[in-house]
Scaffold this motif. Structure first.
Motif: not given
Length: 228
Positions: A182-198
């Motif tokens: 079960e999952g939303s398919g959003l977890g890795l997208s959120i992680a990548r967004t933070v990583a890219d910003r920093y």
């Protein structure tokens, strides 16, 4: 793009209250429903509501992270200390699934950024590893200093990711087919967004024996000392 983020944030925020009310009502009904068929249908409803709550929370996280693309990096974050806190917080969830979650190395490294944002990023990755690791599996976490950089690795014993799908798993709502997780398919997208910003390099790779996945975060380090 701004209007899309604003809509996403507003919609997710507005959904939180009614979903909380539905969750409460489902909890009340569980005490009243005693027949097997009714209990089974109620369990299905409860799972659906729980998934909606998780998706809403992650949508809100994603909107907030994307709205802060230009946030300056001013703080110094003790990476191993932060990772130890997150691991401790997720240990009950891992234990409930029969998964051994723990550190294999914890160098005392400080990196540039905000602990709150890094916590969101790492929590998404740990949660993902727990979801995809089979009961009886292991998740090894390591924080290492390497010259002028710091490496954080999360190694699990899940199914891994086919090479041709490694780029796609960071897309919003994308989930690898043929999985019962079960999952939303959003977890890795959120992680990548933070990583890219920093400016943190986020990479995923399969273990050489294909027995799981390795997630590697590469940070620019500020200070290193002895191993914790």
């Amino acid at each position: 793009m701004y209007k899309q983020r604003a809509f996403l944030s507003d919609a997710a925020h507005e959904l939180r209250t009614p979903l909380a009310a539905v969750s409460l009502q489902v909890g009340n009904l569980k005490a009243r429903v005693t027949d097997p068929e009714g209990s089974e249908r109620l369990a299905d409803l409860e799972r659906g509501v729980r998934r909606a709550v998780i998706v809403t929370d992650q949508l809100l996280r994603l909107a907030r992270q994307e709205a802060e693309q230009h946030r300056p990096r001013e703080d110094s974050v003790a990476l191993s200390a932060l990772m130890l806190e997150i691991t401790a917080a997720f240990s009950p969830l891992a234990e409930a699934r029969g998964i051994d979650l723990g550190f294999v190395r914890a160098d005392a490294v400080e990196v540039s950024g905000y602990a709150t944002d890094f916590r969101v990023m790492i929590e998404c990755l740990i949660d993902n590893a727990i979801k995809y690791s089979m009961p009886g599996g292991e998740i090894d976490v390591a924080v290492c200093s390497s010259g002028e950089t710091a490496l954080l690795t999360i190694t699990d014993t899940g199914p891994g990711i086919p090479d041709d799908l490694k780029a796609r798993v960071f897309d919003r709502f994308y989930r690898v087919v043929d999985t019962e997780v079960e999952g939303s398919g959003l977890g890795l997208s959120i992680a990548r967004t933070v990583a890219d910003r920093y400016g943190v390099h986020l990479e995923i790779s399969n273990r050489q024996d294909r027995s799981g996945l390795i997630v590697t975060l590469t940070f620019a380090s500020v200070f290193t000392s002895a191993t914790v």
